[in-house]
Design a protein around this motif. Sequence first.
Motif, short mmCIF file in Angstrom:
data_model
loop_
_atom_site.label_atom_id
_atom_site.label_comp_id
_atom_site.label_asym_id
_atom_site.label_seq_id
_atom_site.Cartn_x
_atom_site.Cartn_y
_atom_site.Cartn_z
N UNK A 161 -7.07 -3.17 -10.75
CA UNK A 161 -6.85 -1.74 -11.03
C UNK A 161 -7.68 -0.83 -10.14
N UNK A 162 -8.63 -1.40 -9.39
CA UNK A 162 -9.51 -0.59 -8.55
C UNK A 162 -9.17 -0.68 -7.06
N UNK A 163 -8.06 -1.32 -6.73
CA UNK A 163 -7.70 -1.48 -5.32
C UNK A 163 -7.42 -0.12 -4.68
N UNK A 164 -7.88 0.06 -3.47
CA UNK A 164 -7.62 1.31 -2.74
C UNK A 164 -7.58 1.05 -1.25
N UNK A 165 -6.99 1.99 -0.55
CA UNK A 165 -6.91 1.94 0.90
C UNK A 165 -7.37 3.27 1.46
N UNK A 166 -8.33 3.23 2.39
CA UNK A 166 -8.90 4.45 2.97
C UNK A 166 -8.17 4.79 4.26
N UNK A 167 -7.73 6.04 4.36
CA UNK A 167 -7.16 6.53 5.60
C UNK A 167 -8.27 7.25 6.37
N UNK A 168 -8.61 6.74 7.57
CA UNK A 168 -9.73 7.29 8.32
C UNK A 168 -9.52 7.08 9.81
N UNK A 169 -10.12 7.94 10.59
CA UNK A 169 -10.18 7.77 12.04
C UNK A 169 -11.57 7.26 12.41
N UNK A 170 -11.63 6.09 13.02
CA UNK A 170 -12.90 5.51 13.43
C UNK A 170 -12.98 5.50 14.94
N UNK A 171 -14.00 6.16 15.48
CA UNK A 171 -14.20 6.23 16.93
C UNK A 171 -15.15 5.13 17.38
N UNK A 172 -14.75 4.45 18.43
CA UNK A 172 -15.55 3.36 18.98
C UNK A 172 -15.92 3.65 20.43
N UNK A 173 -17.11 3.22 20.80
CA UNK A 173 -17.53 3.35 22.20
C UNK A 173 -16.89 2.24 23.03
N UNK A 174 -17.05 2.29 24.35
CA UNK A 174 -16.52 1.24 25.21
C UNK A 174 -17.12 -0.11 24.87
N UNK A 175 -18.30 -0.10 24.33
CA UNK A 175 -18.93 -1.35 23.96
C UNK A 175 -18.59 -1.82 22.55
N UNK A 176 -17.75 -1.06 21.84
CA UNK A 176 -17.34 -1.46 20.50
C UNK A 176 -18.21 -0.94 19.38
N UNK A 177 -19.17 -0.06 19.74
CA UNK A 177 -20.03 0.52 18.71
C UNK A 177 -19.30 1.67 17.99
N UNK A 186 -8.32 8.72 0.28
CA UNK A 186 -8.17 7.35 -0.21
C UNK A 186 -6.95 7.29 -1.13
N UNK A 187 -6.25 6.19 -1.06
CA UNK A 187 -5.10 5.96 -1.93
C UNK A 187 -5.35 4.77 -2.84
N UNK A 188 -5.01 4.94 -4.10
CA UNK A 188 -5.02 3.80 -5.02
C UNK A 188 -3.80 2.92 -4.73
N UNK A 189 -3.97 1.64 -4.96
CA UNK A 189 -2.89 0.69 -4.79
C UNK A 189 -2.79 -0.16 -6.06
N UNK A 190 -1.66 -0.09 -6.72
CA UNK A 190 -1.43 -0.91 -7.92
C UNK A 190 -0.18 -1.75 -7.71
N UNK A 191 -0.30 -3.03 -7.98
CA UNK A 191 0.87 -3.92 -7.98
C UNK A 191 1.04 -4.44 -9.39
N UNK A 192 2.12 -4.04 -10.02
CA UNK A 192 2.40 -4.39 -11.41
C UNK A 192 3.38 -5.55 -11.45
N UNK A 193 2.98 -6.65 -12.09
CA UNK A 193 3.82 -7.85 -12.14
C UNK A 193 4.19 -8.20 -13.58
N UNK A 194 5.47 -8.48 -13.77
CA UNK A 194 5.96 -9.02 -15.04
C UNK A 194 6.78 -10.26 -14.72
N UNK A 195 6.20 -11.42 -14.94
CA UNK A 195 6.90 -12.66 -14.67
C UNK A 195 7.82 -13.00 -15.83
N UNK A 196 9.02 -13.43 -15.50
CA UNK A 196 10.03 -13.81 -16.50
C UNK A 196 10.29 -12.65 -17.47
#
Length: 261
Positions: A161-177, A186-196
Amino acid sequence: MADWAKVKFFWETMLGSTGSTLTASSTEGIGDYNAIYIYNMLETNRWKGALATDPHYITYDSGAGNSRNADYLAISGHNLDKVGTSVTLQFSTDNFNLDINDAFAPEAVTSGKVFLKEFTSQGAKRYWRLKITGLTSPAEIAVCIWGNKTELDYLTGSFDPDAEEVSANTNLSYGGYVTGVHRQYSERKLTVNFQDGDPALYQKVKAWWEGSGLKNFFVGWETANRPGEVYLMRPGSSFVNAFTYGGAYRNITIKLSGRKE
């Protein structure tokens, strides 16, 4: 899982029904803040009262010869906690002349998150209204609906119930820093399952899908023990629920996402 409550969807509403009207006792005149925006399920427009006049009413009339039922009230995108308000839903048979009834006792809104109140159905009535009291400043509401909830079933399978996905822009240097991070939302993500899932459950899910579509709606994954965890969410564009056991049952999977408050 049986110790949990059943998942509930709050999507069915009388607001906007054929022949009905919705009016507010006060509306801000500068800008577009019509009360009819509260049930379009969008977060980008809203109703706003003109003054801190106490109380505010948003009144629904189902029209001559019509009546509607309700057992929940849900509100999102509001400032009710900041302006010191309590809310209740009222119903009437005579447009609140002599017959005025509270569906539940007025309840203080203490958080800016989704406000949900479930109550015992009192039967179909022609007139309903949201009553907002205790105002210190004008009230604002983006989404507000009331109607009949849909109780589904107990969850099966793993669930976060606490799953989320963050939308962000991450800037990196040429060296990967990492040189900077701009977090957008941030978006919540819920997957609701009912088997059978049995045919009765599937018909409820299908009615929701056909009636609500891709719009926002309110979902309570466990309202008995987690009443504060009710979210405004929307489904993905795919609706696939495979048969099992020769067509008698279905494995139902519903993927939902929504802006985290």
